[in-house]
Design an enzyme around this catalytic site. Sequence first.
Site, PDB file in Angstrom:
ATOM      1  N   ASP A   1       0.850  -1.196   0.000  1.00  0.00           N
ATOM      2  CA  ASP A   1       0.000   0.000   0.000  1.00  0.00           C
ATOM      3  C   ASP A   1       0.888   1.250   0.000  1.00  0.00           C
ATOM      4  O   ASP A   1       1.632   1.487   0.960  1.00  0.00           O
ATOM      5  CB  ASP A   1      -0.898   0.018   1.249  1.00  0.00           C
ATOM      6  CG  ASP A   1      -1.836   1.208   1.228  1.00  0.00           C
ATOM      7  OD1 ASP A   1      -2.823   1.168   0.474  1.00  0.00           O
ATOM      8  OD2 ASP A   1      -1.561   2.203   1.939  1.00  0.00           O
TER       9      ASP A   1
ATOM     10  N   LYS B   1      -2.128   6.334  -4.237  1.00  0.00           N
ATOM     11  CA  LYS B   1      -3.251   7.244  -3.956  1.00  0.00           C
ATOM     12  C   LYS B   1      -2.981   8.641  -4.504  1.00  0.00           C
ATOM     13  O   LYS B   1      -1.844   9.130  -4.442  1.00  0.00           O
ATOM     14  CB  LYS B   1      -3.478   7.347  -2.434  1.00  0.00           C
ATOM     15  CG  LYS B   1      -3.551   5.999  -1.745  1.00  0.00           C
ATOM     16  CD  LYS B   1      -3.923   6.083  -0.278  1.00  0.00           C
ATOM     17  CE  LYS B   1      -3.698   4.747   0.415  1.00  0.00           C
ATOM     18  NZ  LYS B   1      -2.334   4.550   0.912  1.00  0.00           N
TER      19      LYS B   1
ATOM     20  N   HIS C   1      -7.273   9.826  -2.171  1.00  0.00           N
ATOM     21  CA  HIS C   1      -6.790   9.706  -0.792  1.00  0.00           C
ATOM     22  C   HIS C   1      -7.785  10.286   0.225  1.00  0.00           C
ATOM     23  O   HIS C   1      -7.982   9.724   1.299  1.00  0.00           O
ATOM     24  CB  HIS C   1      -5.425  10.402  -0.678  1.00  0.00           C
ATOM     25  CG  HIS C   1      -4.536   9.841   0.377  1.00  0.00           C
ATOM     26  ND1 HIS C   1      -3.172   9.735   0.236  1.00  0.00           N
ATOM     27  CD2 HIS C   1      -4.808   9.354   1.614  1.00  0.00           C
ATOM     28  CE1 HIS C   1      -2.659   9.204   1.335  1.00  0.00           C
ATOM     29  NE2 HIS C   1      -3.628   8.975   2.181  1.00  0.00           N
TER      30      HIS C   1
END
Length: 300
Positions: free
Chosen positions: A45, A80, A113
């Site tokens: 991530d 993101k 985000h």
Amino acid sequence: MSCTYVTLSTGQMIPSVGLGTWKSVPAQVKQAVLAALDNGYRHIDCAAAYSNEENVGEALRERVGPGKSLKREELFLTSKLWNTEHHPDDVEAACRRSLTHLGVSYLDLYLMHWPMAFEDTWKAMETLVDQGLVKAIGLSNFNARQTDLILSIARHKPVVNQVECHPFLAQQQLLTHCRDRGVAVAAYSPLGSPDRPWASPGEPVLMGDPRIKEIARQYGKTAAQVIIRWHVQRGIICIPKSITPSRIQQNLQVLDFQLTDEDMKLIESFNRNERLIIPTVEASATIFLTSNTLKKKYLQ
Ligand code: NAP
């Protein structure tokens, strides 16, 4: 088997446990990602805002690609779009910057985000799917109402909503809401983010909670493993961050035990709706908004 998966609405399989990279400083994150990949992680991530995607990319270059130990398609990579790039004209460049830093030609998932100016931004993100720069797009930090708004205008539906979630903030309502609409939930700060920069003495420390520690003792596991197992058994994705190889390894070893239904419920009862990650917005900052609907609906 070191991995379970959640199936997204696109049919993509996302490993239930991924490595978080927020706060992993550039000098540490490369080693952390290498340790994760070598220990069986297949899900990382990332985010432009973490200012370390180039260092994550250094690790990926050592392990992923022709002649390396992993094929690109064996890996699930998320990045993101940061808040300052929400103007539709800025979205593609921001995505390409993350791709360049990570050294890959596509992302498996690209998240917005934070929910700001999201209607027009979402349309620009959909174009990234059309172009093949990302396999899927999703949300982060969206509440139920904001999620529904995106679903109502989406040509490419959001596949994930990544939100703060842990035993002190169990998010049961949002979880059900998203699930009913085919949006998978990913838990960020799944261990209670003890290294969040604004943590102060006296605040609750999830992994130090005596009730969690007692459950861990009964299973012969660590508090982190019990919490990660709780997320996995709820059927959600979670992305614990660590830069410590032994913890990185430990956090993936959650498939050799099962929490009883009673213990699942007990851990859920620790919920106190306590949010640890609280966004701050400068009063002087200009927020880009083009949609009157949004202004009317959400800024009253
Ligand atoms: P977290 O994963 O809940 O906690 C990370 C902390 O736990 C670090 O201090 C880490 O220490 C420690 N830790 C990890 N495994 C451990 C273990 N087995 N035993 C003891 N301590 C352990 O916190 P987070 O970083 O806030 O959240 C995880 C990820 O979610 C982030 O890194 C990021 O990728 C994502 N995230 C997304 C958003 C968003 O807005 N979308 C917001 C926050 C976070 P060491 O590193 O020192 O080992």
